[in-house]
Design a protein around this motif. Sequence first.
Motif: not given
Length: 259
Positions: A66-70, A79-81, A92-94
Motif C-alpha cells: 500500500r502507498y501509505n506503507r511508504l 509527500q507520498i500523495k 490507502g490503496e495498493t
Amino acid sequence: MKKLILSLLASMAFALGMSSGAQAAEGGIPWDRFPMERLTDRTALQNGAKLFVNYCLNCHSAAFMRYNRLRDLGLTEEQIKNNLTFATEKIGETMKVAMDPKQAKDWFGATPPDLTVIARSRAGHAGTGADYLYTYLRTYYRDETKATGWNNLAFPNVGMPHALWELQGQRAAKYVEEKDPHDPSKTHHKFVGFEQLTPGTMTPQQYDAAVADLVAFLQWMGEPAQNDRIRLGVWVLIFLAFFTVIAWRLNAAYWKDVK
C-alpha cells in the motif's frame, strides 16, 4: 494467501524466463554484488520508490504493497500523495497498474508479473535476489534480432524491453570468438564489454547508483519489516549473551557448597 502464492509463482516465472529459450543466470554471467548498505539508507530507499513508480509501475503492479506503507521510509502522507501516486490513486490503496492484462500479454508475450516479492523469489546459489536484479538491470544491450530490440546478459532472450534506457543510454554488446579448449574445432562467443551507442541522461556511475536504489526498494518491498527484524535480532542476541553470563554465575553459586 492464495493471491500472495500466485504472485510469488508469477514472479518466479518472470525471473526464470518469459520464453522457452530463456536461460538461468547461473549458466550465464556471474551476478554482481548488490551494495547491501543501500537497504538501511532511507534516502536511497526513497529514491528507489520514486524510480519504481515512474518506470516500473506503468507495467508491473505491487498489489501487496500500500502507498501509505511508504511512511516507513520516512515519507509523509502529503509527500507520498504529491510525488508517488497517480491522480486517481488514494493513499490507502495498493500499487496497482492500469494496463489491461490482455493487452500486456499481446505486447510482451506474457502478463508482466507483480513485483512485490520479485527480489525474494530470485535468490539462488549464484547470489541473492538483489544481486540478480542489480545485474539484470545493468546488462541490457541493443539486439535487433529480438522483437523488442533489446537483450540482456543476465537474462538471455528476455521478453521485457529496457525500461531505463533513457537513463543509461543505448549500448551494444561486444563479443570475440574463442576456440573451445575441449574441442579446438569448435568456437564460442565470449563477452568482452559494452560499446556505448548513444548517451543516457546519467553517467554510468549515476546509473549504477540509481539501479542500486531501485533494487534496494524492491528488496525492502518484499519484506518491509526486514530492517526492524534485524535490529531486534541484534538486541535479542545481546540479551541472551547477558542472560547466559548471569545464569552461569547463578549456577556456580548454587552448586558451590555441593560436594
